[in-house]
Write a protein that holds these residues in place. Structure first.
Motif, mmCIF file in Angstrom:
data_model
loop_
_atom_site.group_PDB
_atom_site.id
_atom_site.type_symbol
_atom_site.label_atom_id
_atom_site.label_comp_id
_atom_site.label_asym_id
_atom_site.label_seq_id
_atom_site.Cartn_x
_atom_site.Cartn_y
_atom_site.Cartn_z
ATOM 1 N N LEU A 77 32.591 85.872 29.919
ATOM 2 C CA LEU A 77 32.779 86.365 28.559
ATOM 3 C C LEU A 77 34.257 86.494 28.193
ATOM 4 O O LEU A 77 34.641 86.273 27.042
ATOM 5 C CB LEU A 77 32.079 87.721 28.403
ATOM 6 N N GLN A 78 35.095 86.841 29.175
ATOM 7 C CA GLN A 78 36.527 86.951 28.886
ATOM 8 C C GLN A 78 37.122 85.586 28.528
ATOM 9 O O GLN A 78 37.951 85.480 27.616
ATOM 10 C CB GLN A 78 37.264 87.554 30.082
ATOM 11 N N MET A 79 36.696 84.550 29.249
ATOM 12 C CA MET A 79 37.179 83.202 28.938
ATOM 13 C C MET A 79 36.730 82.800 27.540
ATOM 14 O O MET A 79 37.497 82.153 26.795
ATOM 15 C CB MET A 79 36.651 82.197 29.962
ATOM 16 N N ARG A 80 35.517 83.167 27.160
ATOM 17 C CA ARG A 80 35.037 82.896 25.802
ATOM 18 C C ARG A 80 35.976 83.525 24.780
ATOM 19 O O ARG A 80 36.379 82.878 23.810
ATOM 20 C CB ARG A 80 33.620 83.436 25.624
ATOM 21 N N LYS A 81 36.326 84.781 24.992
ATOM 22 C CA LYS A 81 37.216 85.478 24.063
ATOM 23 C C LYS A 81 38.585 84.797 23.998
ATOM 24 O O LYS A 81 39.139 84.586 22.915
ATOM 25 C CB LYS A 81 37.377 86.939 24.473
ATOM 26 N N ASP A 82 39.125 84.449 25.170
ATOM 27 C CA ASP A 82 40.461 83.851 25.217
ATOM 28 C C ASP A 82 40.500 82.513 24.481
ATOM 29 O O ASP A 82 41.443 82.232 23.728
ATOM 30 C CB ASP A 82 40.900 83.666 26.673
ATOM 31 N N ILE A 83 39.494 81.672 24.685
ATOM 32 C CA ILE A 83 39.472 80.354 24.048
ATOM 33 C C ILE A 83 39.299 80.475 22.548
ATOM 34 O O ILE A 83 39.962 79.791 21.760
ATOM 35 C CB ILE A 83 38.357 79.482 24.667
ATOM 36 N N ARG A 84 38.434 81.381 22.129
ATOM 37 C CA ARG A 84 38.215 81.564 20.696
ATOM 38 C C ARG A 84 39.459 82.151 20.015
ATOM 39 O O ARG A 84 39.817 81.769 18.901
ATOM 40 C CB ARG A 84 36.991 82.444 20.468
ATOM 41 N N ASP A 85 40.124 83.087 20.697
ATOM 42 C CA ASP A 85 41.372 83.642 20.143
ATOM 43 C C ASP A 85 42.449 82.567 20.041
ATOM 44 O O ASP A 85 43.206 82.508 19.058
ATOM 45 C CB ASP A 85 41.871 84.786 21.016
ATOM 46 N N ALA A 86 42.532 81.708 21.069
ATOM 47 C CA ALA A 86 43.558 80.670 21.077
ATOM 48 C C ALA A 86 43.357 79.674 19.932
ATOM 49 O O ALA A 86 44.330 79.154 19.379
ATOM 50 C CB ALA A 86 43.550 79.926 22.418
ATOM 51 N N ALA A 87 42.094 79.433 19.567
ATOM 52 C CA ALA A 87 41.828 78.488 18.473
ATOM 53 C C ALA A 87 42.435 78.970 17.167
ATOM 54 O O ALA A 87 42.920 78.171 16.364
ATOM 55 C CB ALA A 87 40.318 78.288 18.322
ATOM 56 N N TRP A 88 42.437 80.289 16.960
ATOM 57 C CA TRP A 88 42.985 80.834 15.713
ATOM 58 C C TRP A 88 44.503 80.684 15.625
ATOM 59 O O TRP A 88 45.084 80.789 14.549
ATOM 60 C CB TRP A 88 42.598 82.301 15.554
ATOM 61 N N ARG A 89 45.141 80.436 16.751
ATOM 62 C CA ARG A 89 46.587 80.242 16.741
ATOM 63 C C ARG A 89 46.982 78.781 16.536
ATOM 64 O O ARG A 89 48.161 78.448 16.491
ATOM 65 C CB ARG A 89 47.182 80.762 18.049
ATOM 66 N N LYS A 90 45.987 77.894 16.415
ATOM 67 C CA LYS A 90 46.255 76.477 16.214
ATOM 68 C C LYS A 90 46.134 76.143 14.732
ATOM 69 O O LYS A 90 45.110 76.430 14.106
ATOM 70 C CB LYS A 90 45.260 75.636 17.026
ATOM 71 N N PRO A 91 47.165 75.553 14.141
ATOM 72 C CA PRO A 91 47.112 75.198 12.721
ATOM 73 C C PRO A 91 45.932 74.276 12.422
ATOM 74 O O PRO A 91 45.750 73.256 13.093
ATOM 75 C CB PRO A 91 48.446 74.482 12.484
ATOM 76 N N GLY A 92 45.120 74.658 11.450
ATOM 77 C CA GLY A 92 43.988 73.839 11.047
ATOM 78 C C GLY A 92 42.642 74.430 11.382
ATOM 79 O O GLY A 92 41.639 74.116 10.733
ATOM 80 N N TRP A 93 42.581 75.301 12.426
ATOM 81 C CA TRP A 93 41.301 75.912 12.784
ATOM 82 C C TRP A 93 40.789 76.793 11.655
ATOM 83 O O TRP A 93 39.585 76.835 11.372
ATOM 84 C CB TRP A 93 41.438 76.724 14.071
#
Length: 274
Positions: free
Chosen positions: A230-246
């Motif tokens: 579940l922590q990896m899920r959170k980390d990947i989803r959070d990282a997507a928001w830092r990418k322009p275009g998501w």
């Protein structure tokens, strides 16, 4: 003014999550000279649907997938799993085109529910042949009859795979999986595919499969993602928001959704996808 308010009220699905993510990342205010995600959220882009069927525009393959959803009485889980493992082996032996892609038990969501995805390599002709086989072959019939007494609900769907996701393949990573299911507004599947063809690239490392329904609940989409925990899920989803275009993918697809559901799943011992 009334038309704007109606548009805002229609975005009730997932809006609170978008607000939380945007405030935490500072994307609501237009600080870089570009439109913020909220202004994008008020606009649904018009995309040319083309002159072919939506399924041909969205999927480049004739391969048919079947998703079986079984809700099992808790006291019967062990015999149910034994039955289904035997059923999958028997079905594969009797049909050269039926292939079990993955089997999962829902851990968070509808507990004691199991999800099985089958692939019919030769398209609708073979899918129809396999349905007939289940009605005529005594071994399969007996296994299906024995299974019924373990269930409290069952349903299935026939689906195609989005061309930009590709086809799911066996894997032995021993991961956990999330299946996010969406019921879309009729007529919006092309726009969904157009946006997610780009959106999936932001989380490609965890993407497993993407399907859209053909028979059963219509205008339904399923995205399957893999995570270690579940922590990896959170980390990947959070990282997507830092990418322009998501944020654009979210802004343009949230208005298309009528219902959505998330299931956190563990693969069964006999699942080809681990």
């Amino acid at each position: 003014m009334s038309s704007i308010m109606n548009r805002i009220r229609s975005l009730n699905i997932g809006l609170s999550y978008c607000f939380n993510r945007s405030f935490s990342l500072g994307t609501v205010n237009n600080t870089n000279g570009k439109d913020g995600w909220f202004s994008k959220l008020l606009m649904v882009r018009k995309i040319d649907p083309g002159h072919d069927s939506h399924s041909k525009l969205l999927s480049a393959s004739e391969i048919i997938y079947e998703m079986q959803l079984h809700s099992v009485n808790p006291e019967h889980i062990d015999p149910y799993l034994q039955n289904y493992e035997q059923y999958s082996k028997t079905a594969s032996q009797k049909s050269d085109g039926a292939e079990l892609v993955g089997s999962w038990r829902v851990e968070i969501g509808d507990q004691d529910q199991f999800i099985h995805i089958w692939r019919y390599k030769h398209g609708y002709p073979h899918a129809h042949q396999f349905l007939e086989l289940c009605h005529t072959d005594k071994d399969l019939q007996n296994l299906i009859k024995d299974r019924i007494k373990f269930l409290r609900h069952r349903e299935n769907q026939f689906m195609l795979s989005f061309s930009f996701w590709g086809h799911p393949e066996p894997r032995g990573d021993n991961n956990m999986y999330e299946m996010r299911s969406y019921v879309l507004k009729p007529g919006t599947m092309i726009e969904w595919g157009n946006n997610w063809a780009r959106g999936v690239t932001y989380r490609k490392e965890s993407a497993v499969a993407g399907f859209f329904s053909q028979i059963g609940q219509l205008y339904m989409v399923h995205h399957i993602w893999s995570y270690k925990d579940l922590q990896m899920r959170k980390d990947i989803r959070d990282a997507a928001w830092r990418k322009p275009g998501w944020d654009e993918c979210v802004a343009h697809t949230v208005p298309l959704i009528r219902e959505m559901q998330s299931r956190w799943m563990a693969p069964t011992s006999f699942s080809p996808i681990k």
